[in-house]
Motif scaffolding. Sequence first.
Motif, PDB file in Angstrom:
ATOM      1  N   TRP A   5       0.848  -1.211   0.144  1.00  0.00           N
ATOM      2  CA  TRP A   5       0.103   0.078   0.127  1.00  0.00           C
ATOM      3  C   TRP A   5       0.982   1.429   0.074  1.00  0.00           C
ATOM      4  O   TRP A   5       0.365   2.441   0.249  1.00  0.00           O
ATOM      5  CB  TRP A   5      -1.013   0.078   1.062  1.00  0.00           C
ATOM      6  N   GLN A   6       2.019   1.137  -0.155  1.00  0.00           N
ATOM      7  CA  GLN A   6       2.914   2.341  -0.151  1.00  0.00           C
ATOM      8  C   GLN A   6       2.626   3.347  -1.310  1.00  0.00           C
ATOM      9  O   GLN A   6       2.623   4.494  -1.046  1.00  0.00           O
ATOM     10  CB  GLN A   6       4.415   1.874  -0.189  1.00  0.00           C
ATOM     11  N   TYR A   9      -0.482   5.266  -0.628  1.00  0.00           N
ATOM     12  CA  TYR A   9      -0.380   5.975   0.440  1.00  0.00           C
ATOM     13  C   TYR A   9       0.328   7.285  -0.236  1.00  0.00           C
ATOM     14  O   TYR A   9      -0.159   8.759   0.035  1.00  0.00           O
ATOM     15  CB  TYR A   9       0.459   5.475   1.347  1.00  0.00           C
ATOM     16  N   GLU A 118      -5.906   1.615   7.073  1.00  0.00           N
ATOM     17  CA  GLU A 118      -4.448   1.406   6.805  1.00  0.00           C
ATOM     18  C   GLU A 118      -3.559   2.690   6.898  1.00  0.00           C
ATOM     19  O   GLU A 118      -2.429   2.907   7.169  1.00  0.00           O
ATOM     20  CB  GLU A 118      -4.273   0.591   5.359  1.00  0.00           C
ATOM     21  N   PHE A 119      -4.035   3.778   6.589  1.00  0.00           N
ATOM     22  CA  PHE A 119      -3.362   5.135   6.485  1.00  0.00           C
ATOM     23  C   PHE A 119      -4.435   6.203   6.429  1.00  0.00           C
ATOM     24  O   PHE A 119      -5.445   6.275   5.905  1.00  0.00           O
ATOM     25  CB  PHE A 119      -2.180   5.202   5.337  1.00  0.00           C
ATOM     26  N   LYS A 132       0.252  13.184   8.081  1.00  0.00           N
ATOM     27  CA  LYS A 132      -0.103  11.903   7.497  1.00  0.00           C
ATOM     28  C   LYS A 132       0.515  10.606   8.342  1.00  0.00           C
ATOM     29  O   LYS A 132       1.535  10.990   9.317  1.00  0.00           O
ATOM     30  CB  LYS A 132       0.657  11.702   6.064  1.00  0.00           C
ATOM     31  N   ARG A 134       0.846   5.989   8.591  1.00  0.00           N
ATOM     32  CA  ARG A 134       0.562   4.643   8.213  1.00  0.00           C
ATOM     33  C   ARG A 134       0.438   3.819   9.367  1.00  0.00           C
ATOM     34  O   ARG A 134       1.194   4.244  10.418  1.00  0.00           O
ATOM     35  CB  ARG A 134       1.493   4.179   7.075  1.00  0.00           C
ATOM     36  N   ARG A 135      -0.340   2.830   9.227  1.00  0.00           N
ATOM     37  CA  ARG A 135      -0.527   1.900  10.388  1.00  0.00           C
ATOM     38  C   ARG A 135       0.969   1.069  10.943  1.00  0.00           C
ATOM     39  O   ARG A 135       1.363   0.649   9.844  1.00  0.00           O
ATOM     40  CB  ARG A 135      -1.567   0.947  10.115  1.00  0.00           C
ATOM     41  N   LYS A 137       3.682   2.820  11.368  1.00  0.00           N
ATOM     42  CA  LYS A 137       4.813   3.291  11.026  1.00  0.00           C
ATOM     43  C   LYS A 137       5.059   4.865  11.311  1.00  0.00           C
ATOM     44  O   LYS A 137       5.728   5.587  10.856  1.00  0.00           O
ATOM     45  CB  LYS A 137       4.939   3.378   9.265  1.00  0.00           C
ATOM     46  N   GLU A 230      -1.104   6.766  15.721  1.00  0.00           N
ATOM     47  CA  GLU A 230       0.183   6.358  15.287  1.00  0.00           C
ATOM     48  C   GLU A 230       1.103   7.671  15.939  1.00  0.00           C
ATOM     49  O   GLU A 230       2.492   7.292  16.086  1.00  0.00           O
ATOM     50  CB  GLU A 230       0.525   6.532  13.630  1.00  0.00           C
TER      51      GLU A 230
END
Length: 281
Positions: A5-6, A9, A118-119, A132, A134-135, A137, A230
């Motif tokens: 998923w990068q 994102y 996820e993000f 921003k 991400r899960r 990260k 996060e």
Amino acid sequence: MADRWQEAYDFAVEVARKAGAEIRKAGESEIRVMTKSSTVDLVTQTDQRVEKIIFSALKSKFTDGSHRFIGEESTVESCMLTDKPTWIIDPVDGTTNFVHGFPFVAVSIAFAVNKELEFGVVYSCLEDKMYKARRGKGAFCDDEQIFVSDVKEIKKSIIISEHGTDRSPEKVKKIFSTMQRILCIPVHGLRGSGTAATNMCLVACGAVEAFFEIGIHCWDIAAGAVIVREAGGVLLDVNGGPFDLMSRRMVSANNDIIAKRIIQEIEIFDATRDDGQPQKT
């Protein structure tokens, strides 16, 4: 192993910047305003234009038809979360602010898979701040990692909330009763930016200790939920139970201590869930 998923994102960040630029460009020129559910729940041509920009970009990028879309202005799909990749979008969070020139307006884009966020990307476009996360990260503002505050004493906290768009006397009375009770704990102060997405980012970066509201929607808070978590924060239902994205009620805070203390003062009122399911008590 490739990071699945990068790319999505990174593209969400790019699309949020493009949408924010459109909002800034519209600025004071956006004068044709329609009402949605009430005179305090406004929708402009900019809302609809920006959502079209976002949806068109995402649908052009992810063309296999497997992705679902939930958006404030033109959702035709159910708000029910499924296991499919799902984009949850508020093109202009803070429409009333935008109409009045109040300088807090955000583009909010979240992405969920298997019912798990996820993000999230929140672009506070008038401030030009990109939040921003991400899960798993971390959370960032303009590429600098952010964290919630370490305040544990409610009397040393700033709490943020909103009045919502429902002006029925019963609900307004409960909203202001809750605010009065929290203010008299006492806390350092009560604030409100006029945008739920921005409020959650303020929790995430440690500017305030908590944000709570009843009556918000999934597209208002989905991206912010990832960012708060996060950054080290917590999310709960206003009844103290687990956070439920579709419930339209939430407390986000820097820690459990602050969150649970606020929950003691909240007067809960009815809010129809976004997914149409029965509300949990």
